[in-house]
Design a protein around this motif. Structure first.
Motif, short mmCIF file in Angstrom:
data_model
loop_
_atom_site.label_atom_id
_atom_site.label_comp_id
_atom_site.label_asym_id
_atom_site.label_seq_id
_atom_site.Cartn_x
_atom_site.Cartn_y
_atom_site.Cartn_z
N ARG A 87 0.84 -1.13 -0.04
CA ARG A 87 -0.05 -0.02 0.13
C ARG A 87 0.79 1.20 -0.03
NH1 ARG A 87 -0.04 -2.33 4.77
NH2 ARG A 87 0.07 -0.98 6.89
N THR A 131 -5.22 -0.42 6.21
CA THR A 131 -4.78 -1.74 6.56
C THR A 131 -5.68 -2.67 5.93
OG1 THR A 131 -5.80 -1.82 8.61
CG2 THR A 131 -3.38 -0.91 8.40
N GLN A 183 -8.71 -3.21 8.24
CA GLN A 183 -10.01 -2.38 7.90
C GLN A 183 -10.76 -2.60 6.73
OE1 GLN A 183 -11.70 0.23 9.46
NE2 GLN A 183 -10.18 -0.26 11.33
N PHE A 202 -8.83 -7.62 16.82
CA PHE A 202 -7.99 -8.46 15.66
C PHE A 202 -6.70 -9.21 16.20
CE2 PHE A 202 -4.18 -5.97 14.62
CZ PHE A 202 -4.47 -4.81 15.19
N GLU A 254 -4.48 -7.65 29.17
CA GLU A 254 -5.55 -7.29 28.22
C GLU A 254 -6.77 -7.43 28.87
OE1 GLU A 254 -5.30 -9.74 24.66
OE2 GLU A 254 -6.99 -8.38 23.63
N VAL A 290 -3.42 -4.25 21.83
CA VAL A 290 -3.13 -5.06 20.87
C VAL A 290 -1.56 -5.66 21.57
CG1 VAL A 290 -2.01 -3.46 19.58
CG2 VAL A 290 -2.71 -5.68 18.48
N THR A 347 1.63 -3.18 9.82
CA THR A 347 0.32 -3.24 9.58
C THR A 347 -0.52 -3.41 10.92
OG1 THR A 347 0.83 -4.39 7.65
CG2 THR A 347 -1.21 -5.15 8.58
N ARG A 348 0.09 -4.06 11.86
CA ARG A 348 -0.71 -4.23 13.10
C ARG A 348 -1.01 -3.05 13.68
NH1 ARG A 348 1.13 -9.55 16.17
NH2 ARG A 348 1.90 -10.56 14.48
N GLU A 369 -1.03 0.18 12.45
CA GLU A 369 -1.79 0.83 11.90
C GLU A 369 -3.30 0.52 12.14
OE1 GLU A 369 -0.95 1.59 7.76
OE2 GLU A 369 1.13 2.08 8.00
N ALA A 370 -3.58 -0.86 11.96
CA ALA A 370 -4.78 -1.38 11.89
C ALA A 370 -5.32 -1.15 13.42
CB ALA A 370 -4.89 -3.07 11.84
N PHE A 371 -4.60 -1.29 14.43
CA PHE A 371 -4.88 -0.76 15.84
C PHE A 371 -5.28 0.73 15.79
CE2 PHE A 371 -3.97 0.08 20.31
CZ PHE A 371 -4.83 -0.61 20.85
N GLU A 380 -6.25 2.62 13.56
CA GLU A 380 -7.47 2.60 12.89
C GLU A 380 -8.81 2.21 13.68
OE1 GLU A 380 -6.11 1.57 8.03
OE2 GLU A 380 -6.79 0.26 9.29
N MET A 381 -8.57 1.17 14.42
CA MET A 381 -9.61 0.69 15.21
C MET A 381 -10.05 1.44 16.39
SD MET A 381 -9.23 -3.08 17.22
CE MET A 381 -9.42 -2.63 18.89
#
Lengths: 252, 423
Positions: free
Chosen positions: A59, A75, A78, A116, B386, B397, B413-414, B416-418, B420-421
């Motif tokens: 990306r 990502t 998402q 996740f 957690e 995370v 990736t992890r 960024e995804a966290f 975003e979440m």
């Protein structure tokens, strides 16, 4: 206006073109190859005046190499969550086994990511594991699942480490075990690993199985034997990331 | 700095070529991660300077002190009571353990699946890359995990190792054990330095180290502001430097930096507009282990607190200064160190409470739990952390990694995804 979602994965690149006004979309898939940028260049040719959202391993590379597109990145987590929620609004868990990663995503009732898990850097349980094992048994990857389904006897492969699993497979071959039975044992190892991740995320049902490995009939069968009715195999399992990216682009 | 210090490094028996390449890599890494930041505080120039002289001026100071008869004691853990060292007019320094350098050398005498921190300190010594360890008259190990415990046995063939037994529970018997260990350490330091520790000298040392903790507490209070006035990377660096810089000078410089920070907070100036506030929790990050904080702060987030030995665990509690005689002072030290909530303790409910309290006070959107690969105590505890955070409404995370760069893309990736979440 059209919105483009691009999923640059380790094995394949998918592009979705979404018409914002009608919600209609079309898609195309290309192998990643060793020159993903050239593939992206082809998939993004004639793209003008559209907004582009890129997901997947490549990306950032795409966003940097095509500055005129002002591409946004999201990502895979998402993108898959959004894509699955759009196609299967009832889904509460997403399982995405891709070329390089396995991801389990718990979705809230509104479709947002609640939690996740991703495999760590080793290839255990991913598409890469199956690809590696298929080549060591000299079966084309696309046929590997069918090949495993011809098993007639249960043998065990215990190691989830790609290298050790291969040496277990080699010992089984040396003992004269049918390769179909070995292939089945390797598939079961992948599914065992996946189920452990699912348990950790505590995924509620229904679960949607997406990502390239969802094309593998043996993995699908083994998973559905464990998960039962609650599992839905996505119809086009590898397009979901690109679709999700486009949908994210459409919602601004 | 190479030319100026080469003779000193040669006297310290460093591998000059390998050391030069280490400094080059460190310099480049530092440039990318630190110097590229916009709008940094003027006070950070001091930290940039100290870091640029990490193996130069500070080592020279240690050599000069040794020439004047002072002893240098190296440590790897926040459990080693610094007050006792300073009270005997010795110098305590944290040792090198945050880079991959020397891994190959370490793997000659340690199993491959050993945590990166242990491998790193052994590697630094075997590959002759750490002028700090070469300046030590005593290296203090401790029994905070099985890996370290056994590594010190092997390490004692290469360095003058002294090991403290850290209790693993917090009952009366454990406190008694710890007090005995503190007294044994006091004796060892007195024997090494030839100086006896008096009540007066110990009180001065308690005040000296408390002042440093107070300065870092002030820094932590100020950075908690909205918007965040300083990057998490910069604060991590300050915490890391606190382990080896002269405490008096360091405290003064950090107080100055806090004055500047206070003005910035008053003016409402932030360092990362719109960034998601996150907290780090878990294993320590020795210099130059900046990988994860850098990834986090390049992914639309900012770190506003570290629940770690190189962070709040080292600065949260002070030693009671009101004690009137030597024994009371020693008791105050024993009590303060028994409050450390390292994952080596069982049960360790305080740590969970502290993490949840910090997350609330710092008003974070989520917590990233950092574990070094093969660090069992923190990996095990991450499950409880957690759960506690989840019950308090904070997503977490867990990230497990080491000092290598091969997993950077996956970590991005992890993270960024966290982000975003939780955004």
């Amino acid at each position: 206006m059209a919105i483009i979602g691009l999923d640059v994965g380790s094995r394949s690149i998918e592009r979705v073109v979404l018409e914002e006004s009608s919600g209609k979309w079309t898609w195309e898939k290309a192998p990643t190859t060793f020159d993903p940028l050239a593939q992206c260049r082809r998939l993004l040719a004639h793209v003008d005046g559209c907004s582009v959202v890129v997901t997947g391993y490549g990306r950032r590379l795409v966003a940097e190499q095509f500055p005129h597109l002002c591409a946004r990145t999201v990502t895979e987590i998402q993108a898959y969550a959004r894509g699955v929620h759009h196609l299967y609004p009832q889904a509460r868990t997403v399982l995405d086994i891709g070329g390089q990663d396995t991801k389990v995503i718990a979705l809230s009732a509104h479709g947002s990511v609640a939690k996740f898990e991703m495999n760590d850097r080793c290839a255990a349980g991913t598409g890469k594991f199956l690809e590696f094992m298929a080549s060591s048994l000299q079966v084309p990857l696309e046929a590997f699942g069918h090949f495993a389904l011809q098993a007639d006897k249960q043998v065990e492969i215990n190691s989830m480490c790609t290298v050790f699993a291969e040496s277990e497979a080699t010992s089984l071959m040396a003992r004269g075990e049918r390769p179909q039975n070995i292939a089945m044992a390797l598939h079961r190892a992948v599914v065992r690993r996946t189920l452990a991740m699912l348990r950790r995320v505590g995924g509620a049902s229904p679960l949607v199985f997406a990502g390239g490995v969802a094309h593998n009939p043996c993995v699908c069968r083994l998973l559905s034997e464990s998960l039962g009715e609650a599992m839905i195999v996505a119809e086009n399992p590898d397009v979901i990331g690109a679709l999700g990216a486009a949908l994210i682009g459409a919602s601004g | 700095m190479t030319g100026r210090y080469e003779a000193m490094w040669e006297r310290l028996n460093l591998d000059l070529d390998a050391h030069a390449s280490l400094l080059e890599v460190l310099g480049k890494f530092y440039g990318d991660i630190y110097m590229s930041q916009q709008g940094r505080l003027r006070g950070m120039e001091y930290l940039d300077f100290v870091l640029s002289e990490i193996h130069g001026l500070r080592i020279q100071e240690l050599q000069e002190a040794r020439a004047n008869g002072r002893k240098v004691i190296g440590t790897f853990c926040v459990f080693v009571p610094e007050e006792i060292v300073w009270a005997a007019d010795a110098i305590q320094v944290g040792l090198c353990a945050g880079a991959e350098a020397g891994t190959e050398a370490a793997e000659k005498i340690l199993p491959r699946n050993t945590c990166a921190l242990i491998k790193s300190f052994v590697g630094f010594k075997l590959a002759r890359l750490c002028p700090f360890i070469e300046s030590c008259d005593m290296v203090v190990g401790e029994t905070t995990c099985d890996g370290k415990k056994k590594a010190y046995e092997i390490f004692s063939d290469y360095a003058p190792v002294y090991v403290m037994e850290i209790p693993q529970m917090k009952c009366a018997a454990d406190r008694a054990l710890w007090k005995a260990e503190v007294l044994r350490f006091k004796q060892a330091v007195e024997d090494l330095t030839g100086r006896s520790i008096t009540a007066e000298r110990l009180r001065e040392a308690v005040v000296l180290i408390n002042q440093r903790r107070r300065a870092l507490q002030r820094l932590n209070r100020l950075r908690a502001a909205h918007p965040v006035p300083i990057s998490g990377r910069d604060v991590l660096l300050i915490n890391q430097v606190s382990f080896y810089d002269d405490p008096k000078r360091f405290t003064q410089k950090i107080e100055e930096l806090c004055d500047e920070l206070e003005d910035k907070v008053r003016r409402g100036e932030g360092v990362a507009d719109g960034a998601v506030r996150l907290m780090l929790s878990g294993c320590p990050m020795a210099i130059p282990n900046w990988k994860l904080p850098y990834i986090i702060e390049s992914s639309g987030a900012v770190v506003v607190g570290e629940e770690s030995c190189i962070g709040s665990r080292n600065t949260r509690d002070l030693v009671d200064e009101s004690a009137s005689n030597l024994d009371e002072l020693l008791d105050a030290i024993v009590d303060r160190y028994m409050k450390i909530d390292c994952a080596c303790f069982t049960p360790n409910a305080e740590r969970l409470e502290h993490i949840v309290d910090m997350a609330r006070e710092l008003n974070v959107k989520g917590v990233i739990h950092y574990g070094l690969s093969f660090c069992q105590p923190y990996a095990m505890e991450s499950f409880k952390v957690e759960k506690a955070l989840q019950e308090a409404g904070f997503p977490m995370v867990a990230i497990e990694t080491d000092y290598s760069m091969e997993d950077v893309e996956q970590l991005k990736t992890r993270v960024e995804a966290f982000v975003e979440m939780v955004r």
